[in-house]
Design an enzyme around this catalytic site. Structure first.
Site, mmCIF file in Angstrom:
data_model
loop_
_atom_site.group_PDB
_atom_site.id
_atom_site.type_symbol
_atom_site.label_atom_id
_atom_site.label_comp_id
_atom_site.label_asym_id
_atom_site.label_seq_id
_atom_site.Cartn_x
_atom_site.Cartn_y
_atom_site.Cartn_z
ATOM 1 N N GLU A 89 0.851 -1.185 0.000
ATOM 2 C CA GLU A 89 0.000 0.000 0.000
ATOM 3 C C GLU A 89 0.890 1.239 0.000
ATOM 4 O O GLU A 89 1.675 1.452 0.937
ATOM 5 C CB GLU A 89 -0.919 0.008 1.218
ATOM 6 C CG GLU A 89 -2.009 -1.047 1.189
ATOM 7 C CD GLU A 89 -3.242 -0.604 0.403
ATOM 8 O OE1 GLU A 89 -3.224 0.513 -0.163
ATOM 9 O OE2 GLU A 89 -4.220 -1.381 0.385
ATOM 10 N N HIS A 130 -3.796 -2.983 -8.242
ATOM 11 C CA HIS A 130 -5.104 -3.427 -7.761
ATOM 12 C C HIS A 130 -6.130 -3.387 -8.884
ATOM 13 O O HIS A 130 -6.981 -4.268 -9.002
ATOM 14 C CB HIS A 130 -5.528 -2.525 -6.602
ATOM 15 C CG HIS A 130 -6.570 -3.134 -5.717
ATOM 16 N ND1 HIS A 130 -7.133 -2.448 -4.666
ATOM 17 C CD2 HIS A 130 -7.177 -4.355 -5.717
ATOM 18 C CE1 HIS A 130 -8.024 -3.230 -4.058
ATOM 19 N NE2 HIS A 130 -8.066 -4.381 -4.675
ATOM 20 N N ASP A 140 -6.807 1.825 -8.403
ATOM 21 C CA ASP A 140 -5.466 2.130 -7.912
ATOM 22 C C ASP A 140 -4.443 1.111 -8.435
ATOM 23 O O ASP A 140 -4.822 -0.019 -8.747
ATOM 24 C CB ASP A 140 -5.454 2.157 -6.369
ATOM 25 C CG ASP A 140 -5.958 0.866 -5.721
ATOM 26 O OD1 ASP A 140 -7.030 0.393 -6.117
ATOM 27 O OD2 ASP A 140 -5.282 0.340 -4.809
#
Length: 251
Positions: A89, A130, A140
């Site tokens: 992330e 993603h 994203d």
């Protein structure tokens, strides 16, 4: 070398690994660093790493643990990719609007190299976003993510243009997308509080509501977000076709 700090998960939102890791999935957090770490350590989702704007990586889970980061997803014909992926992330409020800082990108390249060295079954063709594994549902890491720069540094795959002079039919495009790893047409919906994948949106399983259809146009848009972000409409042009054929040839 990228600076990696321990930020061990404090919830039970993860599992034990039973499959070999073969894919690396990159996200943006849509939150600031403090909020990202709080959500991914204490709430109902998780990731293996959070990468701060200054390039510091925070390690939440180990490689032998499954993070809950991708949700309803498919890659290379297999559903629910969490079991065989590492999730990173990247702190960015919106990678479709905001650039990624140079220090963060440089650290990401190094972090990806570390992850790939520890999980050698991850090939460059399986370094994805993603949006690649969850087309239509996710966008994203976004249009501003520097995929080509990463590929130039040996992380990920960037295709050479084919020499085709024709745009393929929908079925030809779909076949090429699947050859590159993308999902076949499908749907997803809600069952209780969770999203589930639906093989045929026209005939969802009992108890599944709010079904969303994901067709070839949506899957092609995910491809374009990665390889042709200035034309991420789901409608192919000649450059789309040349990129798609080039990527398929590089598999």
């Amino acid at each position: 070398m990228v600076q990696i700090e321990s930020a061990r998960i404090q919830s039970d939102s993860y599992g034990a690994r039973t499959q070999k890791v073969d894919t690396l999935v990159l996200h943006y957090t849509a939150l600031d660093l403090e909020s990202s770490l709080r959500v991914l350590r204490y709430r109902g989702v998780s990731a293996h790493y959070v990468l701060a704007p200054d390039g510091v990586a925070y390690k939440i889970l180990n490689n032998d643990e499954v993070a809950w980061h991708a949700g309803v997803s498919m890659w290379r014909g297999k559903k629910l990719v969490n079991g065989r992926t590492i999730g990173v992330e990247i702190v960015n409020l919106d990678g479709n609007k905001n650039d990624y800082p140079q220090a963060q990108v440089a650290a990401l390249v190094e972090l990806c190299r570390v992850i790939i060295s520890e999980n050698p079954s991850i090939t460059n063709a399986n370094v994805v976003g993603h949006s690649d594994v969850a087309p239509k549902r996710k966008v994203d890491p976004g249009k501003n993510f520097p995929w080509k720069l990463l590929a130039d540094q040996g992380v990920g795959l960037w295709p050479k243009l084919s020499s085709t002079t024709q745009i393929g039919t929908d079925s030809q495009i779909q076949a090429l997308l699947e050859q590159c790893g993308y999902a076949k047409p499908h749907g997803y919906g809600k069952k209780g509080e969770a999203y589930v994948m639906v093989d045929d949106p026209a005939f969802p399983p009992p108890g599944v509501t709010d079904v969303v259809t994901v067709g070839t146009k949506d899957i092609l848009k995910a491809f374009q977000l990665h390889y042709q972000p200035s034309s991420a409409t789901g409608t192919p042009n000649l450059t789309t076709m040349r990129l798609l054929e080039g990527l398929a040839a590089a598999q």
